[in-house]
Design an enzyme around this catalytic site. Structure first.
Site, mmCIF file in Angstrom:
data_model
loop_
_atom_site.group_PDB
_atom_site.id
_atom_site.type_symbol
_atom_site.label_atom_id
_atom_site.label_comp_id
_atom_site.label_asym_id
_atom_site.label_seq_id
_atom_site.Cartn_x
_atom_site.Cartn_y
_atom_site.Cartn_z
ATOM 1 N N LYS A 131 0.827 -1.208 0.000
ATOM 2 C CA LYS A 131 0.000 0.000 0.000
ATOM 3 C C LYS A 131 0.861 1.258 0.000
ATOM 4 C CE LYS A 131 -4.311 -1.572 2.149
ATOM 5 N NZ LYS A 131 -5.229 -1.373 3.281
ATOM 6 N N LYS A 212 -8.446 -13.699 -7.459
ATOM 7 C CA LYS A 212 -9.631 -13.727 -6.594
ATOM 8 C C LYS A 212 -10.621 -12.662 -7.020
ATOM 9 C CE LYS A 212 -9.472 -13.321 -2.062
ATOM 10 N NZ LYS A 212 -9.041 -13.270 -0.658
ATOM 11 N N LYS A 215 -13.368 -6.257 -5.408
ATOM 12 C CA LYS A 215 -14.157 -5.110 -5.845
ATOM 13 C C LYS A 215 -13.314 -4.148 -6.668
ATOM 14 C CE LYS A 215 -13.597 -2.018 -1.992
ATOM 15 N NZ LYS A 215 -14.073 -1.637 -0.706
#
Ligand code: TRP
Length: 346
Positions: A131, A212, A215
């Site tokens: 991140k 996977k 969203k």
């Protein structure tokens, strides 16, 4: 065959592990954007375990401040997440649903744990590295994120923590912090165990079945959101990636697209994917049935979600009561931690 056996064993292991748990806690980021993978891989088993185990589900709004967030939508998104949990079947009579920032003990315990965790171990967290990569500046909150997560867990003496595979390292850290605290200051915290969903419940992206379902996929066609309407579901299934063989069988290595469709159907019907495969001789029939099974699963959820979002008084009651219940437990654990570490009692 090997894969199917592994799948069955994992499914069995998951059932046994949940049954033996005495207290479960999990955290979910504040968003109403949940998708089929979240539901089949996690939420649905939360709904099941609320009846056999004392469970706490926390909407982690403080965690969402660690990366760029939208101040104007934060409160609404937090409420949406609670509505989603309720719509999916969590029942406030059987579990505790609360918002992290409503229970101050989380950040209070975090400080004690920060004085036990080391800079080096936080610096090894791969999610922090991912991140933070390429960012001009990174907040301290992003760095200490896993310690807040450890506080979420340890405050409730959770012995099982349902999490996605991506949170494995954070849970390992929570275990290490708990054990170190206990060794240094005496038995204080329960050392938690991870509960990772079985392989069979891992739903993949419809466009990129090697990833996977998520969203944030680059193609919105690959992800079925719980709030998608039936037409969208049918369209996404029609366009789901398969292969050029047109023979239906379950082999996730060689036929990842078709196997994912079978996995989805299997997760919904509780029948084995290799057995389901025998019923189909074309991809289009399989896709139609998967679409219908998905619609039957998600339509009641989105209907209930819409009812709940227009009845915010009820939802606020649920989370206010949840915070009271959560605080009862959290306050005792925090007091135990403070005492163990030697702070003067007020
Ligand atoms: N970090 C978790 C995630 O992104 C969310 C989370 C926060 C959590 N606190 C938790 C999960 C405590 C389990 C237990 O998915």
């Amino acid at each position: 065959m090997e894969i199917v056996n592994q799948w069955r064993q994992e499914k069995l292991r998951y059932c046994i592990m949940t049954k033996n748990a005495t207290r479960i806690l999990s955290g979910i980021q504040p968003t109403g954007d949940l998708h089929l993978g979240n539901y089949l891989g996690a939420l649905r088993s939360w709904v099941e375990s609320q009846h056999s185990t004392e469970s706490f589900y926390c909407v982690v709004d403080l965690h969402s401040l660690t990366v760029e967030f939208d101040r104007d939508n934060l409160a609404r998104r937090t409420l949406d997440a609670v509505c989603m949990l309720l719509a999916a079947g969590l029942d406030p009579e059987h579990c505790t649903i609360f918002v992290q920032s409503h229970v101050d003990e989380h950040t209070s315990l975090e400080w004690l744990l920060e004085c036990v965790a080391t800079f080096g171990e936080l610096n090894r967290m791969t999610q922090f590295k991912d991140k933070g990569a390429g960012q001009e500046s990174v907040t301290v909150g992003l760095f200490t994120y896993p310690v807040l997560m450890a506080a979420d867990i340890l405050l409730y003496d959770a012995d099982k923590v349902p999490i996605g595979d991506d949170q494995r390292q954070h849970l390992e850290l929570a275990r290490r912090i708990a054990s170190r605290f206990n060794a240094r200051y005496g038995e204080t915290f329960t050392v938690p165990e991870a509960l990772i969903p079985p392989v069979g419940a891992r739903i993949m992206d419809l466009q990129h079945p090697e990833n996977k379902m998520s969203k944030s996929s680059d193609s919105h066609l690959g992800t079925i959101f719980l709030l998608d309407d039936p037409d969208e579901v049918v369209n996404k299934l029609k366009r789901a990636v398969t292969d050029s063989e047109n023979t239906v069988h379950y082999d996730s290595e060689r036929k990842p697209g078709v196997s994912n469709l079978l996995e989805i159907l299997s997760a919904i019907t509780a029948e084995r994917p290799d057995v389901l495969a025998l019923r189909y001789d074309s991809y289009s029939r399989l896709k139609q049935d998967v679409a219908q099974a998905i619609i039957d699963t998600i339509s009641p959820i989105s209907k209930r979600f819409r009812e709940l979002t227009s009845n915010t008084d009820y939802v606020m009651d649920v989370i206010n009561n949840g915070a009271v219940r959560a605080r009862e437990v959290a306050a005792v654990t925090l007091a135990r931690g403070r005492e163990a570490i030697g702070l003067l009692r007020p």
